[in-house]
Design a protein around this motif. Structure first.
Motif, PDB file in Angstrom:
ATOM      1  N   UNK A 128       0.839  -1.206   0.000  1.00 29.53           N
ATOM      2  CA  UNK A 128       0.000   0.000   0.000  1.00 29.53           C
ATOM      3  C   UNK A 128       0.868   1.247   0.000  1.00 29.53           C
ATOM      4  N   UNK A 129       0.423   2.266  -0.740  1.00 29.51           N
ATOM      5  CA  UNK A 129       1.126   3.541  -0.666  1.00 29.51           C
ATOM      6  C   UNK A 129       0.542   4.342   0.511  1.00 29.51           C
ATOM      7  N   UNK A 130       1.129   5.475   0.806  1.00 28.68           N
ATOM      8  CA  UNK A 130       0.705   6.280   1.959  1.00 28.68           C
ATOM      9  C   UNK A 130      -0.754   6.717   1.861  1.00 28.68           C
ATOM     10  N   UNK A 131      -1.193   7.058   0.662  1.00 32.04           N
ATOM     11  CA  UNK A 131      -2.579   7.500   0.456  1.00 32.04           C
ATOM     12  C   UNK A 131      -3.566   6.352   0.720  1.00 32.04           C
ATOM     13  N   UNK A 132      -3.245   5.171   0.233  1.00 29.65           N
ATOM     14  CA  UNK A 132      -4.110   4.008   0.472  1.00 29.65           C
ATOM     15  C   UNK A 132      -4.172   3.668   1.957  1.00 29.65           C
ATOM     16  N   UNK A 133      -3.005   3.720   2.620  1.00 31.58           N
ATOM     17  CA  UNK A 133      -2.955   3.431   4.050  1.00 31.58           C
ATOM     18  C   UNK A 133      -3.838   4.407   4.828  1.00 31.58           C
ATOM     19  N   UNK A 134      -3.708   5.678   4.518  1.00 35.00           N
ATOM     20  CA  UNK A 134      -4.499   6.701   5.220  1.00 35.00           C
ATOM     21  C   UNK A 134      -5.994   6.479   4.997  1.00 35.00           C
ATOM     22  N   UNK A 145     -14.254 -15.558  -4.362  1.00 35.47           N
ATOM     23  CA  UNK A 145     -12.992 -14.838  -4.522  1.00 35.47           C
ATOM     24  C   UNK A 145     -13.143 -13.657  -5.479  1.00 35.47           C
ATOM     25  N   UNK A 146     -14.003 -13.781  -6.479  1.00 34.83           N
ATOM     26  CA  UNK A 146     -14.279 -12.644  -7.373  1.00 34.83           C
ATOM     27  C   UNK A 146     -14.981 -11.531  -6.597  1.00 34.83           C
ATOM     28  N   UNK A 147     -15.923 -11.897  -5.726  1.00 39.11           N
ATOM     29  CA  UNK A 147     -16.590 -10.896  -4.885  1.00 39.11           C
ATOM     30  C   UNK A 147     -15.592 -10.234  -3.943  1.00 39.11           C
ATOM     31  N   UNK A 148     -14.700 -11.034  -3.363  1.00 37.94           N
ATOM     32  CA  UNK A 148     -13.690 -10.498  -2.449  1.00 37.94           C
ATOM     33  C   UNK A 148     -12.770  -9.521  -3.170  1.00 37.94           C
ATOM     34  N   UNK A 149     -12.330  -9.893  -4.367  1.00 36.36           N
ATOM     35  CA  UNK A 149     -11.449  -9.017  -5.146  1.00 36.36           C
ATOM     36  C   UNK A 149     -12.132  -7.685  -5.433  1.00 36.36           C
ATOM     37  N   UNK A 150     -13.405  -7.729  -5.814  1.00 34.88           N
ATOM     38  CA  UNK A 150     -14.153  -6.501  -6.092  1.00 34.88           C
ATOM     39  C   UNK A 150     -14.328  -5.666  -4.832  1.00 34.88           C
ATOM     40  N   UNK A 151     -14.596  -6.323  -3.718  1.00 32.83           N
ATOM     41  CA  UNK A 151     -14.793  -5.595  -2.460  1.00 32.83           C
ATOM     42  C   UNK A 151     -13.508  -4.913  -2.001  1.00 32.83           C
ATOM     43  N   UNK A 152     -12.384  -5.614  -2.110  1.00 33.01           N
ATOM     44  CA  UNK A 152     -11.102  -5.027  -1.702  1.00 33.01           C
ATOM     45  C   UNK A 152     -10.738  -3.873  -2.641  1.00 33.01           C
ATOM     46  N   UNK A 153     -10.972  -4.047  -3.921  1.00 36.71           N
ATOM     47  CA  UNK A 153     -10.746  -2.948  -4.869  1.00 36.71           C
ATOM     48  C   UNK A 153     -11.652  -1.767  -4.543  1.00 36.71           C
ATOM     49  N   UNK A 154     -12.882  -2.074  -4.115  1.00 35.95           N
ATOM     50  CA  UNK A 154     -13.843  -1.026  -3.768  1.00 35.95           C
ATOM     51  C   UNK A 154     -13.443  -0.189  -2.575  1.00 35.95           C
ATOM     52  N   UNK A 155     -12.611  -0.744  -1.695  1.00 41.51           N
ATOM     53  CA  UNK A 155     -12.140   0.054  -0.564  1.00 41.51           C
ATOM     54  C   UNK A 155     -10.774   0.689  -0.847  1.00 41.51           C
ATOM     55  N   UNK A 156     -10.311   0.546  -2.086  1.00 42.69           N
ATOM     56  CA  UNK A 156      -9.101   1.255  -2.510  1.00 42.69           C
ATOM     57  C   UNK A 156      -7.798   0.511  -2.356  1.00 42.69           C
TER      58      UNK A 156
END
Length: 113
Positions: free
Chosen positions: A17-23, A76-87
């Protein structure tokens, strides 16, 4: 075709994660606390403030013909979309599924003296 429902838990790690994603993730951490986790068809992402790993819980409807690999693939496709959805991005997904039709409830016998 008979319908079944599977309860699936997908565990994974956040990609670097970069600093922006972490924040951004830390700002939303309370909304993704494990105590808010639910098994729904949309799924729920939870993670700790360490931002190392996440857990995704969901319900996956399936037919009798759908095997465990199909169910886990959908989860796992739902999980990937959800994690992408939170940035964030993800890696190292591991999943376990339970066919809710196969759960046996053992009732405790009450003995009255």
């Amino acid at each position: 075709m008979a319908r079944k429902t599977y309860q699936v838990i997908v565990r994974g790690r956040f990609a670097p994660l970069d600093d922006e994603q972490r924040a951004a993730l830390l700002a939303k951490a309370d909304d993704h606390d494990v105590f808010r986790a639910k098994f729904t068809e949309e799924g729920t992402v939870t993670y700790e403030r360490s931002l190392l790993a996440f857990t995704f819980r969901c319900l996956v409807p399936a037919t009798d013909e759908d095997g465990e690999a199909v169910v886990i693939g959908k989860a796992e496709a739902l999980a990937a979309a959800a994690v992408s959805g939170i940035g964030a991005d993800y890696r190292d997904l591991r999943s376990v599924s339970t066919d809710l039709d196969n759960i046996k409830i053992r009732r405790r016998e009450h003995r009255y003296s």
